[in-house]
Write a protein that holds these residues in place. Structure first.
Motif, short mmCIF file in Angstrom:
data_model
loop_
_atom_site.label_atom_id
_atom_site.label_comp_id
_atom_site.label_asym_id
_atom_site.label_seq_id
_atom_site.Cartn_x
_atom_site.Cartn_y
_atom_site.Cartn_z
N LEU A 27 1.14 -0.86 0.07
CA LEU A 27 -0.16 -0.15 -0.28
C LEU A 27 0.78 1.53 -0.06
CD1 LEU A 27 -2.20 2.27 0.41
CD2 LEU A 27 -2.59 1.68 2.92
N TRP A 28 1.80 1.35 0.59
CA TRP A 28 2.97 2.19 1.36
C TRP A 28 3.27 2.72 -0.49
CZ3 TRP A 28 2.59 6.23 3.73
CH2 TRP A 28 2.62 5.98 5.17
N TYR A 31 0.49 4.25 -3.29
CA TYR A 31 0.21 5.49 -2.24
C TYR A 31 0.82 5.94 -2.76
CZ TYR A 31 -0.76 8.92 0.89
OH TYR A 31 -2.22 10.28 0.70
N LEU A 32 2.44 6.03 -2.47
CA LEU A 32 3.63 6.73 -2.58
C LEU A 32 3.55 7.67 -4.02
CD1 LEU A 32 5.44 5.90 -0.03
CD2 LEU A 32 3.78 8.47 -0.08
N ILE A 37 -2.10 11.05 -5.69
CA ILE A 37 -1.71 11.65 -4.34
C ILE A 37 -0.15 12.48 -4.61
CG2 ILE A 37 0.03 11.03 -2.74
CD1 ILE A 37 -3.60 10.46 -2.12
N CYS A 156 -4.82 14.27 1.84
CA CYS A 156 -3.80 12.98 1.79
C CYS A 156 -3.74 12.03 3.25
CB CYS A 156 -2.61 13.29 1.48
SG CYS A 156 -2.36 14.48 -0.16
N GLU A 159 -7.33 9.91 3.10
CA GLU A 159 -7.16 9.03 1.60
C GLU A 159 -6.12 7.73 2.91
OE1 GLU A 159 -9.24 9.10 -0.38
OE2 GLU A 159 -8.58 10.47 -1.76
N PHE A 160 -5.45 8.52 2.90
CA PHE A 160 -4.16 7.13 3.41
C PHE A 160 -5.07 6.19 4.24
CE2 PHE A 160 -0.70 4.54 6.03
CZ PHE A 160 -1.16 4.16 4.87
N CYS A 163 -7.39 4.33 2.93
CA CYS A 163 -6.87 3.30 1.94
C CYS A 163 -6.34 1.13 3.75
CB CYS A 163 -5.82 3.39 1.50
SG CYS A 163 -5.68 4.17 0.35
#
Length: 260
Positions: A27-28, A31-32, A37, A156, A159-160, A163
């Motif tokens: 996920l990290w 996401y990044l 994002i 942000c 959203e994290f 998730c």
């Protein structure tokens, strides 16, 4: 690790990452590296750069950021409850595709990353409309820039955690576990409550909060938000764009539909 994750077909459904198949490390990375994002990050940097070049005193900037932090959960609650879960957008041809993108698709397939994140074409103007006037009223241009940057930063964070709430992962911290449990109930038990993401204060305030499945009856429209086959026959535009009738349960394992 990054390339391997991004190219890993086993954690995708169609073109989208499937959070139900991912772990926290994956996920990290997703996401990044996600374009939306990254766009938020760039706008945050621009906003705080404007603030840094124009501010003269700290107080208005700090107050504007604090005001956004207080207002944001209430605005999100109102948008989520009365617009995203409203039934008026799909009943108009010109707004049906908007409603489909901003929320219907997410409830149909709650674990798909590409419909979990809002479209920047919708989210950024909304954040600007809510935050910039607050900041400008408090302290002019520097505070307006700070308020907009704060709104984007909070988005942000939202959203994290959003998730994580759909991730195949049990958080270690109890407060995140509770947050996730409440949101999962919103998606899989009854959509008419627990509208918050990281905070359920507004839900408690407006009596839409429920702690567990015993506190609220199961909703037959939890996956389709009331846009069932009968509604689709009368208001067909969402169904036509989807290419299939609305479902009464998620079907993240249908790659053909999600790749369309």
């Amino acid at each position: 690790m990054i390339t391997k994750t991004l190219k890993n077909s086993s954690i995708r459904t169609g073109r989208s990452f499937d959070l139900g198949k991912m772990n926290l490390s994956q996920l990290w990375i997703a996401y990044l590296t996600y374009p939306t994002i990254l766009l938020y990050f760039a706008l945050v940097a621009c906003s705080f750069t404007v603030m840094a070049y124009t501010w003269t005193t700290l107080a208005p900037v700090a107050v504007s950021i604090g005001a956004v932090m207080l207002v944001y959960p209430l605005v999100w609650y109102a948008i989520h409850r009365f617009i995203l879960h409203g039934r008026f957008l799909y009943r108009m041809k010109w707004s049906a595709s908007l409603w489909k993108r901003i929320h219907f698709d997410h409830h149909q397939d709650p674990h798909l990353l590409d419909v979990l994140f809002g479209s920047p074409l919708n989210t950024i103007p909304t954040i600007a409309i809510v935050t910039i006037p607050i900041g400008y009223a408090i302290g002019g241009m520097p505070a307006a820039a700070a308020a907009f940057g704060a709104g984007l930063t909070i988005t942000c964070i939202y959203e994290f955690f959003h998730c994580i709430q759909h991730l195949n992962y049990k958080p270690r911290m109890s407060w995140i576990q509770r947050m996730k449990q409440r949101h999962v109930l919103h998606h899989f038990h009854n959509e008419n409550g627990n509208y918050g993401i990281t905070s359920f204060v507004a839900d408690r305030l407006f009596r839409s909060y429920y702690r567990d499945a015993r506190g609220c009856p199961r909703s037959p429209t939890v996956f389709n938000l009331g846009y069932d086959v009968k509604e689709a026959q009368q208001y067909p535009w969402v169904m036509e764009e989807t290419g299939a009738p609305p479902r009464d349960r998620p079907d993240g394992a249908n790659p053909t539909r999600n790749a369309a």
